[in-house]
Design a protein around this motif. Structure first.
Motif, PDB file in Angstrom:
ATOM      1  N   ASP A  49       0.718   4.230  -2.641  1.00 53.00           N
ATOM      2  CA  ASP A  49       0.467   5.612  -2.174  1.00 53.00           C
ATOM      3  C   ASP A  49       1.587   6.608  -2.707  1.00 53.00           C
ATOM      4  O   ASP A  49       1.270   7.672  -3.339  1.00 53.00           O
ATOM      5  CB  ASP A  49       0.620   5.514  -0.562  1.00 53.00           C
ATOM      6  CG  ASP A  49       0.271   6.994  -0.076  1.00 53.00           C
ATOM      7  OD1 ASP A  49      -0.967   7.513  -0.382  1.00 53.00           O
ATOM      8  OD2 ASP A  49       1.141   7.625   0.602  1.00 53.00           O
ATOM      9  N   GLU A  50       2.840   5.864  -2.981  1.00 56.77           N
ATOM     10  CA  GLU A  50       3.988   6.847  -3.405  1.00 56.77           C
ATOM     11  C   GLU A  50       3.522   7.054  -4.944  1.00 56.77           C
ATOM     12  O   GLU A  50       3.655   8.228  -5.570  1.00 56.77           O
ATOM     13  CB  GLU A  50       5.118   6.027  -3.388  1.00 56.77           C
ATOM     14  CG  GLU A  50       6.144   6.423  -3.993  1.00 56.77           C
ATOM     15  CD  GLU A  50       7.420   5.630  -3.976  1.00 56.77           C
ATOM     16  OE1 GLU A  50       8.591   6.090  -3.430  1.00 56.77           O
ATOM     17  OE2 GLU A  50       7.518   4.641  -4.849  1.00 56.77           O
ATOM     18  N   ASN A  56      -5.908   8.360  -7.814  1.00 54.50           N
ATOM     19  CA  ASN A  56      -5.866   8.596  -6.463  1.00 54.50           C
ATOM     20  C   ASN A  56      -7.302   8.455  -6.015  1.00 54.50           C
ATOM     21  O   ASN A  56      -7.829   8.834  -4.806  1.00 54.50           O
ATOM     22  CB  ASN A  56      -5.241   9.741  -5.712  1.00 54.50           C
ATOM     23  CG  ASN A  56      -5.698  10.959  -6.728  1.00 54.50           C
ATOM     24  OD1 ASN A  56      -6.840  11.111  -7.233  1.00 54.50           O
ATOM     25  ND2 ASN A  56      -5.086  12.068  -6.724  1.00 54.50           N
ATOM     26  N   GLN A 104      -8.494   4.043  -2.802  1.00 54.54           N
ATOM     27  CA  GLN A 104      -7.616   3.681  -1.906  1.00 54.54           C
ATOM     28  C   GLN A 104      -6.347   2.896  -2.246  1.00 54.54           C
ATOM     29  O   GLN A 104      -6.441   1.891  -2.837  1.00 54.54           O
ATOM     30  CB  GLN A 104      -8.193   3.339  -0.520  1.00 54.54           C
ATOM     31  CG  GLN A 104      -9.339   4.191  -0.032  1.00 54.54           C
ATOM     32  CD  GLN A 104      -9.841   3.741   1.269  1.00 54.54           C
ATOM     33  OE1 GLN A 104      -9.287   3.140   1.991  1.00 54.54           O
ATOM     34  NE2 GLN A 104     -11.225   3.804   1.179  1.00 54.54           N
ATOM     35  N   SER A 105      -5.203   3.233  -1.530  1.00 48.85           N
ATOM     36  CA  SER A 105      -4.015   2.632  -1.966  1.00 48.85           C
ATOM     37  C   SER A 105      -4.172   1.107  -1.339  1.00 48.85           C
ATOM     38  O   SER A 105      -3.478   0.394  -2.102  1.00 48.85           O
ATOM     39  CB  SER A 105      -2.559   3.498  -1.532  1.00 48.85           C
ATOM     40  OG  SER A 105      -3.015   3.471   0.176  1.00 48.85           O
ATOM     41  N   GLN A 161       0.679   7.180  -6.404  1.00 46.19           N
ATOM     42  CA  GLN A 161      -0.635   8.074  -6.527  1.00 46.19           C
ATOM     43  C   GLN A 161       0.013   9.614  -6.281  1.00 46.19           C
ATOM     44  O   GLN A 161      -0.409  10.575  -6.764  1.00 46.19           O
ATOM     45  CB  GLN A 161      -1.605   7.871  -5.463  1.00 46.19           C
ATOM     46  CG  GLN A 161      -2.138   6.683  -5.550  1.00 46.19           C
ATOM     47  CD  GLN A 161      -3.180   6.266  -4.391  1.00 46.19           C
ATOM     48  OE1 GLN A 161      -3.042   6.509  -3.274  1.00 46.19           O
ATOM     49  NE2 GLN A 161      -4.587   5.516  -4.815  1.00 46.19           N
ATOM     50  N   LYS A 162       0.846   9.689  -5.447  1.00 42.39           N
ATOM     51  CA  LYS A 162       1.488  11.269  -4.734  1.00 42.39           C
ATOM     52  C   LYS A 162       2.485  11.698  -6.229  1.00 42.39           C
ATOM     53  O   LYS A 162       2.703  12.780  -6.559  1.00 42.39           O
ATOM     54  CB  LYS A 162       2.316  11.135  -3.563  1.00 42.39           C
ATOM     55  CG  LYS A 162       1.635  10.785  -2.308  1.00 42.39           C
ATOM     56  CD  LYS A 162       2.291  10.814  -1.032  1.00 42.39           C
ATOM     57  CE  LYS A 162       1.506  10.426   0.035  1.00 42.39           C
ATOM     58  NZ  LYS A 162       2.331  10.348   1.422  1.00 42.39           N
ATOM     59  N   SER A 189       0.955  -1.370   0.090  1.00 43.32           N
ATOM     60  CA  SER A 189       0.039   0.236  -0.024  1.00 43.32           C
ATOM     61  C   SER A 189       0.908   1.251  -0.110  1.00 43.32           C
ATOM     62  O   SER A 189       0.597   2.137  -0.637  1.00 43.32           O
ATOM     63  CB  SER A 189      -0.878  -0.145   1.245  1.00 43.32           C
ATOM     64  OG  SER A 189      -1.861  -1.017   1.276  1.00 43.32           O
ATOM     65  N   ASP A 190       2.035   1.250   0.675  1.00 40.88           N
ATOM     66  CA  ASP A 190       2.911   2.294   0.703  1.00 40.88           C
ATOM     67  C   ASP A 190       3.353   2.546  -0.546  1.00 40.88           C
ATOM     68  O   ASP A 190       3.305   3.752  -1.249  1.00 40.88           O
ATOM     69  CB  ASP A 190       4.196   1.976   1.658  1.00 40.88           C
ATOM     70  CG  ASP A 190       3.679   2.101   3.055  1.00 40.88           C
ATOM     71  OD1 ASP A 190       2.628   2.732   3.754  1.00 40.88           O
ATOM     72  OD2 ASP A 190       4.437   1.564   4.067  1.00 40.88           O
TER      73      ASP A 190
END
Length: 202
Positions: free
Chosen positions: A135-136, A145, A148-149, A138-139, A131-132
């Protein structure tokens, strides 16, 4: 043979027997025979089947967690990181098919195993690390986004798990060319659904 070598020999024997018979039908006596040692000596190293099984699958967790943690710290693009995850699992399938078979049959779908709190923590660690990475992505504007990650990680890891299940059940071999096609298939389907700018359903 020293203690460390004998311990490795036991793990290899357990890998073979658990992979062939499954956890429920495996007996310590079978593992002792496979390892070429006495029943009593085996118990000198492992007190029961459960502790031996935990020692064996620890190799899976340690390898997967370590790979994801390394990728998390890496500066390579998100797509390359996702590629590496698939390649790691498929390469392990080629090197140690029994370990992947045990993962699919006894860990991923082993409901008794899932009830173990330590096992739950290890599963959660994999999903958290993945998930991290999502998330990276997505950023950095690579992945959409509006999902959810953690859900992206479920979809991505689920696709890998599905391929592994089919290969294990069918006892299939993976050539380099087929490995490449599998990686491309998962990456293309996942990214075309997760990448920013793709058309949404109305």
């Amino acid at each position: 043979m020293d203690r460390d070598e004998r311990g490795k020999n036991i793990i290899e024997a357990a890998l073979t027997v658990f992979g062939r018979r499954g956890y429920t039908d495996t007996r310590m006596a079978e593992i002792a025979r496979e390892a070429g040692m006495s029943y009593g000596l085996l118990y000198h190293y492992f007190s029961n089947k459960e502790t031996l099984f935990e020692a064996l699958v620890e190799e899976w967790w340690r390898g997967f967690h370590g790979m994801l943690e390394t990728l998390k710290l890496s500066s390579v693009p998100t797509e390359d990181k996702l590629n590496c995850i698939i390649d790691h699992v498929l390469s392990l399938y080629n090197r140690q098919p029994q370990l992947i078979s045990i993962y699919v049959k006894e860990i991923s779908r082993g409901f008794a195993y899932h009830s173990n709190s330590k096992a739950q923590e290890k599963f959660n660690r994999i999903f958290d690390l993945c998930s991290d990475l999502m998330d990276e992505g997505q950023k950095m504007g690579v992945l959409r986004n509006d999902i959810q990650s953690k859900y992206l990680s479920y979809i991505f890891l689920g696709a890998i798990d599905a391929f592994l299940s089919v290969m294990v059940i069918g006892e299939e071999k993976i050539t380099k060319s087929r490995e490449k096609k599998i990686i491309e298939a998962i990456m293309q389907v996942f990214l075309e659904g997760a990448r920013i700018g793709q058309k949404r359903g109305g």
